[in-house]
Design an enzyme around this catalytic site. Sequence first.
Site, PDB file in Angstrom:
ATOM      1  N   LYS A  89       0.849  -1.186   0.000  1.00 57.86           N
ATOM      2  CA  LYS A  89       0.000   0.000   0.000  1.00 57.86           C
ATOM      3  C   LYS A  89       0.889   1.243   0.000  1.00 57.86           C
ATOM      4  O   LYS A  89       1.974   1.240   0.583  1.00 57.86           O
ATOM      5  CB  LYS A  89      -0.951   0.013   1.207  1.00 57.86           C
ATOM      6  CG  LYS A  89      -0.303   0.113   2.577  1.00 57.86           C
ATOM      7  CD  LYS A  89      -1.366   0.076   3.672  1.00 57.86           C
ATOM      8  CE  LYS A  89      -0.767   0.316   5.055  1.00 57.86           C
ATOM      9  NZ  LYS A  89      -0.225   1.671   5.243  1.00 57.86           N
ATOM     10  N   LYS A 146       0.217   0.149  10.037  1.00 55.85           N
ATOM     11  CA  LYS A 146       1.429   0.626   9.370  1.00 55.85           C
ATOM     12  C   LYS A 146       1.265   2.101   8.996  1.00 55.85           C
ATOM     13  O   LYS A 146       0.147   2.591   8.806  1.00 55.85           O
ATOM     14  CB  LYS A 146       1.703  -0.192   8.106  1.00 55.85           C
ATOM     15  CG  LYS A 146       2.005  -1.659   8.384  1.00 55.85           C
ATOM     16  CD  LYS A 146       3.334  -1.813   9.113  1.00 55.85           C
ATOM     17  CE  LYS A 146       3.678  -3.276   9.359  1.00 55.85           C
ATOM     18  NZ  LYS A 146       2.843  -3.910  10.382  1.00 55.85           N
ATOM     19  N   ASP A 147       2.408   2.780   8.891  1.00 57.71           N
ATOM     20  CA  ASP A 147       2.394   4.200   8.578  1.00 57.71           C
ATOM     21  C   ASP A 147       1.611   4.482   7.306  1.00 57.71           C
ATOM     22  O   ASP A 147       1.743   3.767   6.309  1.00 57.71           O
ATOM     23  CB  ASP A 147       3.825   4.714   8.406  1.00 57.71           C
ATOM     24  CG  ASP A 147       4.612   4.667   9.698  1.00 57.71           C
ATOM     25  OD1 ASP A 147       4.685   5.694  10.380  1.00 57.71           O
ATOM     26  OD2 ASP A 147       5.136   3.583  10.014  1.00 57.71           O
ATOM     27  N   ARG A 148       0.836   5.552   7.329  1.00 56.75           N
ATOM     28  CA  ARG A 148       0.086   5.946   6.143  1.00 56.75           C
ATOM     29  C   ARG A 148       1.004   6.608   5.123  1.00 56.75           C
ATOM     30  O   ARG A 148       0.920   6.316   3.923  1.00 56.75           O
ATOM     31  CB  ARG A 148      -1.033   6.918   6.534  1.00 56.75           C
ATOM     32  CG  ARG A 148      -1.809   7.441   5.334  1.00 56.75           C
ATOM     33  CD  ARG A 148      -2.940   8.360   5.735  1.00 56.75           C
ATOM     34  NE  ARG A 148      -3.676   8.846   4.579  1.00 56.75           N
ATOM     35  CZ  ARG A 148      -4.734   9.640   4.635  1.00 56.75           C
ATOM     36  NH1 ARG A 148      -5.176  10.056   5.811  1.00 56.75           N
ATOM     37  NH2 ARG A 148      -5.345  10.023   3.533  1.00 56.75           N
TER      38      ARG A 148
END
Length: 338
Positions: free
Chosen positions: A49, A78-80
């Site tokens: 992503k 998880k980090d965007r």
Amino acid sequence: MSDLELPYAYGNPPLSAVLRSTPEDFQVEEILGYDADGEGEHALLWVEKRGANTDWVARELAKFAGIPPLNVGYAGLKDRHAVTRQTFSVQLAGKTDPDWSTLTAEGVKVLAVTRHKRKLKRGALRGNRFVLVLRQVDGDRVVADQILKQIAQRGVPNYFGEQRFGREGGNVAQARAMFAGRRVDRDKRHFLLSAARSHIFNAVLAARVERDAWDSPMEGEIWSLAGSRSWFGPEPFDATLSQRLATGDIHPSGPLWGRGETPAQAEVALLENAIAADNADLAEGLVAAKMDQERRALRMIPQDLTWRWLDGGTLELSFGLPAGAYATTVVRELAITG
């Protein structure tokens, strides 16, 4: 206490830099620590992503598969603002797999699919691998290289990162308001309880960094076993414990506050109880919320830390971290980032 107010283990960072110029500058790959069963009613998806929120991706996968969102699982958020690769489980009881290659969710790509017998549970991962690129780097490269060598050997204080505390650190203030009687929804309550515990932990760790005792024992120490949530002690510090500490098998630990007394004794207990008293509304709120006392390692040693200068102003870092540790906690010892 904001991230900039937390004391550093190696003195003021020698560099300034820009992190996350693009999502590709912050790459994360999840390490589950086990293989898929190869059969079962859950599709196990290896997903990349870009610039996307983990929970949003889970809802998009559920929509595409025609199942309730609760039937999608993942091991960690998880980090965007990153490019991340992580695993999702999608329960397809009695269904065949849809054609995942036709998924059109923006910034999301299914890289591989297999089957698994169980839904992925939150926290069920061994760690994460990071590749970070710092750009517009300015400062003393010689000192930076020296600090990186120390970090590879000694590690860094295992602070909770600023992500845990919300925008401008507002989750702690909201937790105080919640404990004072403000109603919040169930999902928000979970984040605020975590922020309250993390604030107390970071305050204890900051005090020990100031004493240069974040990776060395104090009297009454409780030891955290590397790679697990297990802990033991206190017990006399002997040659065996010294060797285990030196090899990274154990770490000094700090409190995740909750019901009961801290298991630490002597000067460690005095310190932890004093900081809990300074944050009495948070500590008492956590007890009232029926959170139990737990422990977290005070030290975190990046795995296989490597670095290279791509040019005079660009530094690439690569390392692995155990579950629950923050890449930004490593970077903050090296550079003030914007």
